[in-house]
Design a protein around this motif. Structure first.
Motif: not given
Length: 200
Positions: A128, A130, A160, A164, A169-170, A172, A199
């Motif tokens: 988790h 970031k 981005s 990935e 993930k997630n 933006k 993240e």
């Protein structure tokens, strides 16, 4: 290792750099909540402008930079109670997997092997974790006066996708600031800065 910032370190903490840092940190804090049990890593830390702003809200910060001159300036800012680590060299040298937050402001365009670095960041970050980076949207090279740098900014969709591919993930990103500079041609040039959140 050639220190490309040896002649810039002493004057790095200019009002413009400090203002740029404050904008980035303000935007970062809109995206992530910091906790006193977290360990952060600043990639391309320079003189530690970002990391020292975040340190009071964190447990500790690892400052990573390839410039020994920059890190010498950074060392002068360390107070006795500061929980910090300094790593001179590539972030690939950091091998613990205990990083909860990775931050980087205007350093990614200096990274040659972004794919390898992103894979490594995935390895050294906790569950988790970031990552919040800021850099230039693709430009014509004039930002660095057409000196050779690995990247003339980034197309955020492409970057981005690389995050990935590395497992994050997630993701933006969005433009949050514009830098204005007068260049040798006597004209004002404008450079958009994006912020990207990913993240684990």
């Amino acid at each position: 290792m050639i220190d490309n910032f040896a002649d810039k370190a002493a004057d790095w903490d200019s009002p413009q750099k400090i203002k740029m840092t404050e904008k980035y940190v303000t935007e970062l804090l809109k995206l992530v909540t910091l906790h006193k049990n977290q360990k952060a890593l600043e990639l391309g830390a320079g003189t530690g402008l970002v990391g020292f702003k975040l340190l009071p809200k964190l447990n500790s910060v690892v400052f990573v930079d390839t410039s020994a001159a920059m890190l010498e300036i950074l060392k002068r800012k360390i107070k006795p109670d500061d929980k910090v680590e300094l790593l001179h060299g590539d972030v690939l040298l950091y091998t613990k997997n205990d990083i909860d937050l990775v931050v980087s402001n205007m350093a990614f365009h200096h990274i040659i092997n972004i794919k390898d670095v992103l894979k490594h960041l995935y390895k050294i970050t906790s569950d988790h974790a970031k990552i919040v980076i800021s850099d230039l949207v693709s430009e014509d090279g004039s930002f660095h006066n057409f000196e050779e740098v690995p990247h003339k900014g980034f197309e955020t969709e492409d970057l981005s996708a690389q995050f990935e591919d590395a497992g994050f993930k997630n993701i933006k990103s969005y433009v949050y600031s514009t830098l204005k500079r007068e260049k040798s041609d006597g004209k004002m040039h404008y450079y958009d800065q994006f912020i990207l959140l990913a993240e684990k």
